[in-house]
Structure formats: C-alpha cells, structure tokens
Scaffold this active site. Structure first.
Site, PDB file in Angstrom:
ATOM      1  N   ASP A 156     -27.861  53.144   1.273  1.00  0.00           N
ATOM      2  CA  ASP A 156     -27.767  53.011   2.734  1.00  0.00           C
ATOM      3  C   ASP A 156     -28.290  54.251   3.446  1.00  0.00           C
ATOM      4  O   ASP A 156     -28.524  55.283   2.845  1.00  0.00           O
ATOM      5  CB  ASP A 156     -26.302  52.777   3.132  1.00  0.00           C
ATOM      6  CG  ASP A 156     -25.918  51.321   2.979  1.00  0.00           C
ATOM      7  OD1 ASP A 156     -26.826  50.495   2.806  1.00  0.00           O
ATOM      8  OD2 ASP A 156     -24.720  51.021   3.035  1.00  0.00           O
ATOM      9  N   LYS A 191     -29.454  50.620   7.507  1.00  0.00           N
ATOM     10  CA  LYS A 191     -29.268  49.845   8.731  1.00  0.00           C
ATOM     11  C   LYS A 191     -28.945  50.831   9.828  1.00  0.00           C
ATOM     12  O   LYS A 191     -27.809  51.269   9.939  1.00  0.00           O
ATOM     13  CB  LYS A 191     -28.097  48.878   8.587  1.00  0.00           C
ATOM     14  CG  LYS A 191     -28.326  47.785   7.580  1.00  0.00           C
ATOM     15  CD  LYS A 191     -27.104  46.899   7.546  1.00  0.00           C
ATOM     16  CE  LYS A 191     -26.882  46.342   6.164  1.00  0.00           C
ATOM     17  NZ  LYS A 191     -25.551  45.845   5.949  1.00  0.00           N
ATOM     18  N   MET A 206     -17.447  53.496  14.141  1.00  0.00           N
ATOM     19  CA  MET A 206     -18.467  52.777  14.916  1.00  0.00           C
ATOM     20  C   MET A 206     -18.081  52.663  16.394  1.00  0.00           C
ATOM     21  O   MET A 206     -18.329  51.654  17.035  1.00  0.00           O
ATOM     22  CB  MET A 206     -18.702  51.371  14.333  1.00  0.00           C
ATOM     23  CG  MET A 206     -19.260  51.413  12.925  1.00  0.00           C
ATOM     24  SD  MET A 206     -19.303  49.805  12.129  1.00  0.00           S
ATOM     25  CE  MET A 206     -17.617  49.630  11.577  1.00  0.00           C
TER      26      MET A 206
HETATM   27  N1  SAH Z   1     -17.795  52.538   4.461  1.00  0.00           N
HETATM   28  C1  SAH Z   1     -17.843  53.661   5.382  1.00  0.00           C
HETATM   29  C2  SAH Z   1     -17.864  53.237   6.837  1.00  0.00           C
HETATM   30  C3  SAH Z   1     -19.099  52.461   7.224  1.00  0.00           C
HETATM   31  S1  SAH Z   1     -19.117  52.076   8.935  1.00  0.00           S
HETATM   32  C4  SAH Z   1     -16.663  54.589   5.095  1.00  0.00           C
HETATM   33  O1  SAH Z   1     -15.768  54.241   4.321  1.00  0.00           O
HETATM   34  O2  SAH Z   1     -16.651  55.687   5.660  1.00  0.00           O
HETATM   35  C5  SAH Z   1     -20.087  53.394   9.587  1.00  0.00           C
HETATM   36  C6  SAH Z   1     -19.240  54.299  10.448  1.00  0.00           C
HETATM   37  O3  SAH Z   1     -18.515  55.206   9.639  1.00  0.00           O
HETATM   38  C7  SAH Z   1     -20.017  55.174  11.408  1.00  0.00           C
HETATM   39  O4  SAH Z   1     -20.368  54.485  12.588  1.00  0.00           O
HETATM   40  C8  SAH Z   1     -19.013  56.265  11.687  1.00  0.00           C
HETATM   41  O5  SAH Z   1     -18.036  55.841  12.616  1.00  0.00           O
HETATM   42  C9  SAH Z   1     -18.328  56.414  10.334  1.00  0.00           C
HETATM   43  N2  SAH Z   1     -18.899  57.529   9.540  1.00  0.00           N
HETATM   44  C10 SAH Z   1     -19.565  57.437   8.386  1.00  0.00           C
HETATM   45  N3  SAH Z   1     -19.891  58.663   7.926  1.00  0.00           N
HETATM   46  C11 SAH Z   1     -19.394  59.552   8.818  1.00  0.00           C
HETATM   47  C12 SAH Z   1     -19.382  60.979   8.921  1.00  0.00           C
HETATM   48  N4  SAH Z   1     -19.947  61.755   7.992  1.00  0.00           N
HETATM   49  N5  SAH Z   1     -18.771  61.539   9.989  1.00  0.00           N
HETATM   50  C13 SAH Z   1     -18.184  60.792  10.940  1.00  0.00           C
HETATM   51  N6  SAH Z   1     -18.164  59.445  10.894  1.00  0.00           N
HETATM   52  C14 SAH Z   1     -18.748  58.839   9.859  1.00  0.00           C
END
Ligand code: SAH
Length: 258
Positions: free
Chosen positions: A39, A61, A175
């Site tokens: 991803d 995405k 998100m």
């Molecule tokens: N599966 C992922 C989440 C996917 S949805 C998990 O468990 O973290 C994607 C969202 O995750 C982003 O829009 C943001 O809100 C959050 N996100 C992912 N990586 C991040 C990071 N390094 N810092 C802050 N938010 C993060």
C-alpha cells in the site's frame, strides 16, 4: 486438477510508519515472499528487505484516487497464489483495522488458497504512544474506541457520535482530516465539552511526525494553520493532558540538570 502446488497468501501488518515497528514475523514473511502487493503508506525501507527475485506490486490508494480497485487486488492475490507463489499483502498498521484485510482473506479462502494474517501495531496506538499520549490512563481514561472519520455524511452516517461523545473516554479517529469540522460539530452537538483536549498527529512514529494539541473548540483552526495532511490521527480525550505533563517534566529536568 492443478499441476503446481498452490502458494500461500500472507496478509501482513507493517506497523504504523516507523519501519522498526514491524514484527519479526512480518519481516520474515517479507523476506520469504515471491510477490509483495503493498500500500501507499508502506515504508520503502521495508521493501528493501524483500528478496532480489521478489516482484513488488504497488496497490496504493491515495485518498479519493484508486491505483488498483479492491476487486483487482483480490484477483491479483488469487492469481499469484495459483501460480504457486508466496504472496505477501503488506498493509499499513494492522491489516484488519480499517484495512480490508478480512475481505482479502475471504477472497483467497473462497478459492481454497491457504492464508495467514499477521497483525501489526495499528497507527492510533503507535502514533499516540510516539506523541506521549496513552490511550488509557488510571486518572484519565478507562476506555478507548477506534473510529473512522470517513463516514460523517448522508446515508453512510452509521457512526453513533451521540454514544461515542459520552460512553468512551478516548476517541482515536482515523481518516478524519478532511472531516474534522463535521466530527467537531457532531461531538459538540451531542454534548462533548468544547474544552475537551484534542491532539492531531501527522505521520505518527516517522521522522516527519508532527503533533498539535488544542481543544475541540479550536482544533479545526489549528489544523488549518498547520496545514495538516494525511496520514493523520485525531485523538480526543483527557489523556492528551499526559503529553503536556510529560513535556513539562522533561523541560523541568533539563533545567535542573543544565
Ligand atoms: N490499517 C491501518 C489504518 C488504515 S486507514 C492501521 O491499522 O493503522 C488509514 C488511516 O490510518 C489514515 O487516514 C490515518 O488516519 C491513519 N494512519 C495511518 N498511518 C498513520 C500515521 N503514521 N500517522 C497518523 N495516522 C496514520
């Protein structure tokens, strides 16, 4: 009848951003993979651990744009596994937290393809910790919820902001960057105090991490002024005070020692 052995699909969490926060199991799966479908938020450093023969397939995405549809990703997983390959589906954070990993597992399982799910540190936990915010704390919070901020409008409004405003101490909202005004409005409408502390953590756990702290009333203005970008987490609740206490304690210690 198949004349080659079917491969296996590994649905793997890469952790929240800092490549060192991946698990040993996930790292081994990367090293053993024939194909890695990854991803947008995956660190390039992690891909560097793949074997030299491994095929790397980008499925990123960006918000609002789809490099590869979910259907297409599912088909690719099935296609490579039926060629006898070890396939890693590498996803940010934990593969099952707002990650559609379960849909991918179901798609391959339906074709009789063996699979394994490797959990990862989800970004809310990782980013909050890296910002000095515990999602639970004996003085401030005995519960937390992970919520998607992407369903604030129209018929998709399945989120019970009315209940979340009162029954959960810490809210970790994924998100939610573009929905910050709507989230703020929902929580205020349902009686959450305007003075409730809020932290915004951008690119949590990475060397680019930025954190901003405010309250429910001013956080939207702060986010605009800091030009907050994805990926970012919104943490709402009294636990945000712990960050301030930690920073204060660090400053005092520096003054004492210095
Ligand atoms: N599966 C992922 C989440 C996917 S949805 C998990 O468990 O973290 C994607 C969202 O995750 C982003 O829009 C943001 O809100 C959050 N996100 C992912 N990586 C991040 C990071 N390094 N810092 C802050 N938010 C993060």
């Amino acid at each position: 009848m198949r004349n080659i052995a079917v491969g296996k699909v590994y649905i793997v969490g890469a952790g929240p951003g800092d490549p060192e926060l991946i698990t040993i199991k996930a790292m081994r799966r990367i090293q053993q993979a024939d194909v890695i479908l990854y991803d947008r938020l995956i660190s390039k450093e992690l891909l560097g651990y793949a074997s030299s023969h491994a095929e790397l397939v980008y499925c990123g995405k960006a918000p609002g744009a789809h490099a590869m549809s979910q259907q297409h990703i599912n088909e690719a997983l099935i296609h490579y596994a039926l060629e006898g390959k070890n396939v890693v589906r590498l996803k940010g954070g934990d593969p099952l937290v707002f990650g559609r990993g379960a849909e991918e597992a179901l798609a391959v399982a339906t074709h009789g393809i063996p699979y394994e799910i490797v959990p990862g540190i989800t970004s809310a936990i990782g980013a909050a910790a890296a910002a000095g915010i515990p999602v639970t704390h004996r003085e401030y919070a005995s519960s937390f919820a992970c919520v998607t901020g992407s369903r604030c409008h129209g018929d998709k409004a399945a989120i019970r902001w009315d209940l979340l405003a009162h029954s959960v101490d810490t809210l970790a909202i994924y998100m939610g960057v573009s929905e910050l005004p709507a989230i703020r409005e929902e929580l205020l409408k349902h009686g959450k105090a305007a003075s409730t502390p809020v932290a915004l953590i951008e690119r949590g756990t990475t060397s680019m991490q930025r954190t901003i702290v405010g309250t429910l009333s001013d956080i939207h203005t702060l986010a605009l002024s800091m030009k907050l970008c994805n990926p970012a987490l919104i943490i709402i609740g009294e636990v945000v005070h712990v960050r301030e206490r930690l920073l204060h304690a660090e400053q005092q210690a520096v003054q004492l020692i210095g």
